[in-house]
Design a protein around this motif. Structure first.
Motif, PDB file in Angstrom:
ATOM      1  N   MET A  27     137.109  39.332 117.508  1.00 53.10           N
ATOM      2  CA  MET A  27     136.798  39.974 118.267  1.00 53.10           C
ATOM      3  C   MET A  27     135.767  40.353 118.972  1.00 53.10           C
ATOM      4  N   LEU A  28     134.416  39.361 118.621  1.00 51.65           N
ATOM      5  CA  LEU A  28     133.075  39.809 118.865  1.00 51.65           C
ATOM      6  C   LEU A  28     133.955  37.791 120.152  1.00 51.65           C
ATOM      7  N   CYS A  29     134.284  36.724 120.420  1.00 54.83           N
ATOM      8  CA  CYS A  29     133.765  36.187 121.105  1.00 54.83           C
ATOM      9  C   CYS A  29     135.114  36.178 121.599  1.00 54.83           C
ATOM     10  N   GLY A  30     135.732  36.860 121.835  1.00 56.15           N
ATOM     11  CA  GLY A  30     136.584  36.916 122.552  1.00 56.15           C
ATOM     12  C   GLY A  30     136.589  37.733 123.641  1.00 56.15           C
ATOM     13  N   ALA A  31     135.669  38.787 123.012  1.00 46.90           N
ATOM     14  CA  ALA A  31     134.792  39.944 124.224  1.00 46.90           C
ATOM     15  C   ALA A  31     133.506  39.818 124.669  1.00 46.90           C
ATOM     16  N   LEU A  32     133.187  38.352 124.577  1.00 49.08           N
ATOM     17  CA  LEU A  32     131.364  38.497 125.018  1.00 49.08           C
ATOM     18  C   LEU A  32     132.121  36.980 125.250  1.00 49.08           C
ATOM     19  N   LEU A  33     132.771  36.000 125.029  1.00 46.66           N
ATOM     20  CA  LEU A  33     132.063  34.729 125.858  1.00 46.66           C
ATOM     21  C   LEU A  33     132.958  33.919 126.968  1.00 46.66           C
ATOM     22  N   PRO A  34     133.030  33.335 127.899  1.00 49.57           N
ATOM     23  CA  PRO A  34     133.882  33.282 128.163  1.00 49.57           C
ATOM     24  C   PRO A  34     134.882  32.084 128.249  1.00 49.57           C
ATOM     25  N   ALA A  35     136.060  31.894 128.505  1.00 51.30           N
ATOM     26  CA  ALA A  35     137.308  31.410 127.836  1.00 51.30           C
ATOM     27  C   ALA A  35     136.970  30.099 127.241  1.00 51.30           C
ATOM     28  N   GLU A  36     136.034  29.139 128.590  1.00 45.89           N
ATOM     29  CA  GLU A  36     135.670  27.800 128.139  1.00 45.89           C
ATOM     30  C   GLU A  36     134.514  27.322 127.143  1.00 45.89           C
ATOM     31  N   TYR A  37     133.788  28.674 126.922  1.00 41.79           N
ATOM     32  CA  TYR A  37     133.472  29.062 125.648  1.00 41.79           C
ATOM     33  C   TYR A  37     134.082  29.214 124.492  1.00 41.79           C
ATOM     34  N   LEU A  38     134.995  29.860 124.905  1.00 44.69           N
ATOM     35  CA  LEU A  38     135.659  30.204 123.135  1.00 44.69           C
ATOM     36  C   LEU A  38     135.915  29.632 121.768  1.00 44.69           C
ATOM     37  N   VAL A  39     136.625  28.361 122.496  1.00 52.55           N
ATOM     38  CA  VAL A  39     137.191  27.894 121.761  1.00 52.55           C
ATOM     39  C   VAL A  39     135.660  27.137 120.600  1.00 52.55           C
ATOM     40  N   PHE A  40     134.043  26.974 121.038  1.00 56.40           N
ATOM     41  CA  PHE A  40     133.304  26.485 120.057  1.00 56.40           C
ATOM     42  C   PHE A  40     132.925  27.911 119.590  1.00 56.40           C
ATOM     43  N   GLY A  41     132.842  29.107 120.037  1.00 57.51           N
ATOM     44  CA  GLY A  41     132.709  30.423 119.658  1.00 57.51           C
ATOM     45  C   GLY A  41     132.964  30.307 117.824  1.00 57.51           C
ATOM     46  N   LEU A  42     134.620  30.172 118.425  1.00 54.37           N
ATOM     47  CA  LEU A  42     134.900  30.163 117.292  1.00 54.37           C
ATOM     48  C   LEU A  42     134.303  29.873 115.916  1.00 54.37           C
ATOM     49  N   MET A  43     133.910  28.609 116.095  1.00 52.31           N
ATOM     50  CA  MET A  43     134.280  27.618 114.833  1.00 52.31           C
ATOM     51  C   MET A  43     132.578  28.141 113.990  1.00 52.31           C
ATOM     52  N   GLY A  44     132.028  28.835 114.741  1.00 51.42           N
ATOM     53  CA  GLY A  44     131.335  29.747 114.010  1.00 51.42           C
ATOM     54  C   GLY A  44     132.115  30.397 112.860  1.00 51.42           C
TER      55      GLY A  44
END
Length: 186
Positions: A27-44
């Motif tokens: 939820m935090l990644c979806g709310a705070l990261l731009p779409a192009e970085y979302l996949v990389f953020g979700l890897m965490g």
């Protein structure tokens, strides 16, 4: 791994705690990261997902409290010969070569991959367990050049004995762990 690290704590916690962290992370990644970085953020979130799934699997494999109580009650009513046979079968299923010892301190000698473990279990029915039996087990370990020791008990192990076991690398097997060992034979 440090026993107080986040991952160590999660490995001791219920499965849903890790999955809740995954949900918050997503939820935090979806709310705070731009779409192009979302996949990389979700890897965490992957390590937390892995821990959550692992803990869920562990908890599904664990026997119910009722089964644990019945197994421990059954162990308390067994004569030594039957209890010893159950333990020998359980250790054999885990891949150990098991030798029944006739000594007063160690009852079983387990061998696996060149490592030897002495098991003291003849006093399993005692109401309380103190340091003396553990001292005898450590002496047997030194005499027989064993790598490890385990002490099996149904009753409570005194705090002093627990400290002695921790200081001397003795594995105390009772309660849930004993029930799982006994139930692995069923």
């Amino acid at each position: 791994m440090s026993p107080n690290s986040l991952f160590a704590i999660l490995l001791r916690s219920p499965w849903w705690v890790s999955l809740l962290i995954v949900l918050v992370f997503v939820m935090l990644c979806g709310a705070l990261l731009p779409a192009e970085y979302l996949v990389f953020g979700l890897m965490g979130a992957f390590p937390f997902l892995g821990i959550g799934l692992y803990r869920a699997w562990q908890q599904l494999q664990a026997p119910s409290p009722k089964r644990v109580a019945l197994a421990l009650e059954r162990a308390g009513t067994m004569p030594w010969r039957d209890f010893s046979a159950v333990l020998q079968q359980a250790y054999k299923r885990q891949g150990y070569d098991v030798t029944l010892l006739g000594g007063p301190t160690a009852d079983l000698k387990l061998t696996l991959s060149g490592r030897t473990t002495l098991v003291s279990c003849k006093r399993w029915k005692a109401a309380s367990h103190g340091v003396e039996a553990l001292r005898e087990l450590v002496a047997a370990q030194q005499t027989l050049a064993a790598d490890q020791c385990s002490y099996i008990s149904l009753g409570a192990v005194s705090e002093q004995a627990q400290r002695f076991a921790r200081d001397n690398g003795i594995t105390l097997v009772s309660g849930q762990a004993l029930a799982q060992l006994i139930l692995s034979d069923v």
